[in-house]
Design an enzyme around this catalytic site. Structure first.
Site, PDB file in Angstrom:
ATOM      1  N   CYS A  83     -59.255 -43.202  27.469  1.00  0.00           N
ATOM      2  CA  CYS A  83     -58.561 -43.295  26.184  1.00  0.00           C
ATOM      3  C   CYS A  83     -58.318 -41.941  25.534  1.00  0.00           C
ATOM      4  CB  CYS A  83     -59.336 -44.198  25.236  1.00  0.00           C
ATOM      5  SG  CYS A  83     -59.532 -45.892  25.839  1.00  0.00           S
ATOM      6  N   HIS A 347     -52.532 -48.968  20.718  1.00  0.00           N
ATOM      7  CA  HIS A 347     -53.335 -48.071  21.561  1.00  0.00           C
ATOM      8  C   HIS A 347     -52.834 -48.057  23.006  1.00  0.00           C
ATOM      9  CE1 HIS A 347     -56.522 -45.767  23.157  1.00  0.00           C
ATOM     10  NE2 HIS A 347     -57.416 -46.711  23.357  1.00  0.00           N
TER      11      HIS A 347
END
Length: 400
Positions: A83, A347
């Protein structure tokens, strides 16, 4: 690093639920990259290197994406850091420029994801071979392992520990979601623009207690980009009015502290975030008291609270009080995640860190429209990935 480095152009697509739009990853990369170059007012021909971040596409997808911007033959680096991928690409771009290798680098990040919760790692797979198997092992030893999404489970257990240790409440956790959903109402690039009350967030479907759906970041498609240049490039191309300086940046990875306590609070990255923030404050000579606006990695509401503590915004265990006091929204001490954050903006893994940078550049230039933080001069970005990597970036708008 002694050479000054600036961001002079940023761009991003709207973040969207997977399969909403009929596009390929190279389409979204072209849209974000073209926007960043247009924002800087320069052609792709001036770009000397391109680090490209993504997690779900195949090897050399970076080249396929960049070919949509031009076929100049410059080096393209494919970056995958879970991430924290987008901020890792940005950090590579900064290093190329600060080290004197280049005057103009394009950092690009994108992700075309699939519906549903993230698996054991960015590419799924079984836990035996997952790069984060050790992290989940720490969780399982203390909390067991349940049939809920694994990332929500490990962060949900971190939330339970924080509640037990410090008295943090479910309402404070839900307050993070309410704040960030509220902020995203003013962001046309956000995946969601719906506003919710704390009560509505608490009443949403539970993913892994105490976390409900509206406290969890969704899977998303999208891309973001930044043009990173030297001081000489700024001067030679007359870009002073576009330039935002990167005054500090650091990446940290897991150390023994992440695993030794057996706590999910540590294994999800709080020690990494704290170390990265400390390094950035040392490099820049600035502290959290100098920061006006923050984009941080709220993959789950608990991680926003953990990051408050890691960044030094409050003492250990006091982060819930910041939410309750309104200290991290408009009118408070800082505005955190004016974009809506991961929870509401979305995201897409490879794009997230660069989208954070884009938001801060807009804020520091005074170009954020109805979500503008008044008088913002210094911005901080925090991007983290399990496995692990934490990147903290400090940006400042030069005076004058």
């Amino acid at each position: 690093m002694t050479s000054k480095v600036f961001v002079v152009g940023v761009g991003m697509t709207k973040f969207e639920k997977p399969e909403t739009r009929d596009w390929q990853y190279w389409d979204m990369a072209k849209e974000a990259g073209t926007a960043a170059l247009a924002d800087a007012g320069i052609p792709y021909d001036l770009v000397e290197q391109v680090p490209v971040g993504y997690c779900y596409q195949a090897s050399t997808a970076g080249q396929r994406a960049v070919y949509e911007l031009g076929l100049s033959g410059v080096p393209v680096y494919n970056v995958n850091n879970n991430c924290a991928t987008g901020s890792t690409a940005l950090m590579m771009a900064r290093q190329f420029v600060a080290g004197g290798l280049n005057d103009c680098v394009l950092a690009l990040g994108f992700e075309k994801m699939t519906k549903g919760a993230l698996g054991a790692g960015s590419s799924g797979g079984d836990f035996a071979t997952s790069p984060v198997a050790r992290h989940y092992g720490v969780m399982a030893a203390k909390h067991g392992f349940e049939m809920t999404p694994p990332t929500a489970q490990i962060f949900g257990n971190a939330a339970r520990e924080h509640m037990e240790r410090y008295g943090t409440t479910a309402e404070q956790l839900a307050g993070v979601g309410a704040k960030n959903h509220g902020h995203s109402a003013n962001n046309p690039n956000a995946q969601f623009q719906d506003v919710y009350t704390v009560e509505e967030i608490l009443a949403a479907r539970t993913i892994h207690a105490p976390l409900t759906k509206l406290q969890c970041s969704p899977t998303s498609d999208g891309a973001a980009a930044a043009v990173v240049v030297s001081e000489r490039f700024v001067r030679e191309h007359g870009l002073e009015d576009r330039a935002v300086e990167i005054v500090g940046q650091a990446m940290t990875t897991d150390t023994g502290e992440s695993f030794s306590s057996g706590s999910c609070i540590d294994v999800v990255g709080k020690p990494m975030s704290r170390a990265a923030a400390h390094a950035v404050y040392e490099e820049s000579g600035l502290g959290i008291e100098d920061v006006d606006v923050i984009e941080l990695h709220d993959c789950f509401s608990i991680n926003e609270l953990l990051t408050y503590e890691a960044l030094g915004m409050c003492g250990e265990g006091e982060s819930g009080k910041l939410i309750g006091d309104g200290a991290t929204t408009y009118g408070g001490r800082w505005v955190v995640n004016p974009s809506g954050g991961l929870i509401s903006k979305g995201h897409p893994l490879g794009a997230t860190g660069l989208a954070q940078a884009a938001e801060l550049v807009w804020q520091l230039r005074g170009e954020a429209g109805p979500r503008q933080v008044e008088g913002a001069r210094v911005g901080l970005a925090h991007n983290i990935g399990l496995g692990g990597a934490a990147v903290v970036t400090l940006l400042r708008r030069p005076a004058g």
